[in-house]
Write an enzyme that holds these catalytic residues in place. Structure first.
Site, PDB file in Angstrom:
ATOM      1  N   LYS A  65      82.974  13.376  46.597  1.00  0.00           N
ATOM      2  CA  LYS A  65      82.271  12.913  47.795  1.00  0.00           C
ATOM      3  C   LYS A  65      83.077  13.260  49.044  1.00  0.00           C
ATOM      4  CE  LYS A  65      84.306   8.286  47.643  1.00  0.00           C
ATOM      5  NZ  LYS A  65      84.080   6.840  47.744  1.00  0.00           N
ATOM      6  N   HIS A  84      83.570  -1.576  40.651  1.00  0.00           N
ATOM      7  CA  HIS A  84      84.595  -0.935  41.469  1.00  0.00           C
ATOM      8  C   HIS A  84      85.650  -1.967  41.825  1.00  0.00           C
ATOM      9  CE1 HIS A  84      86.234   2.178  44.003  1.00  0.00           C
ATOM     10  NE2 HIS A  84      86.310   1.347  45.020  1.00  0.00           N
ATOM     11  N   ARG A 107      87.145   7.776  36.774  1.00  0.00           N
ATOM     12  CA  ARG A 107      86.601   8.493  37.931  1.00  0.00           C
ATOM     13  C   ARG A 107      87.649   8.609  39.052  1.00  0.00           C
ATOM     14  NH1 ARG A 107      83.727   3.303  38.213  1.00  0.00           N
ATOM     15  NH2 ARG A 107      84.391   2.319  40.149  1.00  0.00           N
ATOM     16  N   TYR A 117      96.654  14.321  79.083  1.00  0.00           N
ATOM     17  CA  TYR A 117      95.787  13.298  79.669  1.00  0.00           C
ATOM     18  C   TYR A 117      96.507  11.968  79.822  1.00  0.00           C
ATOM     19  CZ  TYR A 117      91.773  16.374  78.786  1.00  0.00           C
ATOM     20  OH  TYR A 117      90.893  17.411  78.786  1.00  0.00           O
ATOM     21  N   ASP A 152      91.078  19.682  71.513  1.00  0.00           N
ATOM     22  CA  ASP A 152      91.256  20.966  70.845  1.00  0.00           C
ATOM     23  C   ASP A 152      92.699  21.443  70.812  1.00  0.00           C
ATOM     24  OD1 ASP A 152      88.305  21.321  70.777  1.00  0.00           O
ATOM     25  OD2 ASP A 152      88.566  21.495  72.947  1.00  0.00           O
ATOM     26  N   ARG A 194      80.382  -5.544  47.906  1.00  0.00           N
ATOM     27  CA  ARG A 194      79.748  -4.418  48.579  1.00  0.00           C
ATOM     28  C   ARG A 194      78.352  -4.214  48.000  1.00  0.00           C
ATOM     29  NH1 ARG A 194      83.406   0.961  49.115  1.00  0.00           N
ATOM     30  NH2 ARG A 194      82.880   1.156  46.922  1.00  0.00           N
ATOM     31  N   CYS A 220      94.834  16.217  72.564  1.00  0.00           N
ATOM     32  CA  CYS A 220      93.563  16.523  73.227  1.00  0.00           C
ATOM     33  C   CYS A 220      92.492  16.832  72.181  1.00  0.00           C
ATOM     34  CB  CYS A 220      93.735  17.711  74.162  1.00  0.00           C
ATOM     35  SG  CYS A 220      95.131  17.587  75.298  1.00  0.00           S
TER      36      CYS A 220
END
Length: 380
Positions: free
Chosen positions: A42, A172, A228, A274, A324, A140, A322
């Site tokens: 997943k 789980h 698993r 920044y 990028d 859950r 930042c």
């Protein structure tokens, strides 16, 4: 012309060692030799690339694959992967026909989804494979197992619908890497639900499973019919307490790199990035600019907190990360030049170290590596 992305042409990239993946698969399989193996792929294979990872695991002989949602299962089917695939999470009932058409196994925990799957399978002249879920303490999804009799009654009713094939049942663990007492309480609740299903409804299951990575490593009694593993499959321990429990040891599968875009010298008292949260001080300083930022998955929380491996040592992040790019400090004598490679995490700087600095876990940093970061597969 579309150029092929390689480590020589990428600005930032992740290297995925399929050889290390194979090593981890075999090591974990040896921990539970009498159980089937469900490989958890997943979240884009925990950031490693679900299709490539799943293909290698199928070649190695995994019995099952696990995804979180229908879209993830559909992606694997479109890639030609025919192995059994279990959807661990929620699917909207209106998409039941797609689950049936793709031959996916669906986790069921509500009457609405069970009825939708039953109807879709009947309309297609097929049977829909399902796994039932018991909530033994994760709070859950699943039939609440604090009262095993009530949980058994709820699960049995879901199984009795026509055109369904109740192949498996699972739970789980919430704290298998930390609290043994609570884990054993959950395991006992799960066994009590199984006993009640058998005694009251004559219902048993071909595949009973509850052991994810931590339980695979720490609690052999929980291995049952199938294990698993998730994070351990990718070479990382869910908790330091699990290390040394798996014989040959796990090998990290992903390393993340970025290429120096520029090296710049600045005068005294120059603020950086920044918010001006860092300043180079009275002597000024030298910075390397790396083309990796939070849009690539390099968390902004690492600003002024962590570093990258460059020129044989860890170089500190200076200023805020930042979107990028980010900047790292260099000594005046540094010979770093544009094009040099920095290791963001890998052999010299484990992802666990970055995760600690970011106040999170290795899972999150691996999953956070963005789709725009190319994956370069080694040992393919």
């Amino acid at each position: 012309m579309i150029r092929e992305m390689t480590r020589e042409t990428a600005r930032t990239w992740a290297e995925i060692s399929l050889g290390n993946l194979e090593h981890n698969y075999r090591a974990l399989r040896a921990c539970a030799p009498d159980s089937r193996f469900l490989a958890t792929v997943k979240a884009n294979g925990y950031g490693h690339g679900a299709v490539a990872v799943a293909r290698r695991l199928v070649e190695l002989g995994t019995d099952y694959l696990a995804v979180a949602c229908l879209d993830e299962g559909a992606q694997l089917r479109r890639a030609g992967i025919e192995a059994p695939i279990l959807i661990l999470g929620y699917t909207q009932p209106q998409f039941a026909a797609e689950v049936v058409e793709l031959g996916l196994t669906q986790t069921v925990f509500t009457p609405e989804l069970a009825k939708a799957l039953s109807g879709a399978a009947g309309a297609a002249g097929r049977r829909a494979k399902i796994h039932l879920k018991a909530d033994t303490g994760m709070s859950r999804l699943g039939a609440l197992a604090h009262d095993p009799q009530a949980a058994a009654r709820e699960i049995a009713a879901l199984c009795d619908l026509p055109h369904l094939e109740p192949e498996g049942i699972f739970t789980h663990f919430a704290d298998a890497d930390g609290d043994e007492e609570y884990t054993m309480l959950q395991f006992t609740r799960f066994l009590d639900v199984l006993d009640a299903l058998k005694a009251q409804y004559g219902r048993s299951f071909e595949i009973r499973h509850c052991a994810a990575s931590a339980a695979v490593l720490k609690y052999p009694c929980t291995h049952m019919d199938m294990v698993r593993p998730g994070i351990a499959l990718y070479g990382h321990y869910p908790d330091p307490s699990c290390e040394g429990l798996d014989g040959p040891g796990l090998k990290p599968v992903m390393s993340l790199y970025s290429r120096v875009a520029a090296v710049r010298d600045f005068p005294p008292d120059t603020p950086v990035s920044y918010g001006c949260t860092a300043c180079l001080g009275g002597d000024g300083g030298r910075l390397a600019v790396l083309p990796i930022g939070y849009a690539d998955g390099f968390h902004r929380t690492l600003s002024n907190q962590s570093g990258v491996w460059l020129e044989g040592e860890c170089r500190q992040i200076v200023g805020r990360v930042c979107m990028d790019m980010c900047m790292v400090g260099l000594p005046p004598s540094s010979g770093v030049k544009p094009g040099d490679v920095a290791e963001v995490f890998g052999e010299h700087l484990p992802v666990e170290r970055q995760a600690e600095a970011a106040g999170t876990i290795s899972y999150e940093l691996l999953c956070a590596v963005a789709p725009r970061v190319p994956r370069v597969y080694l040992d393919a």
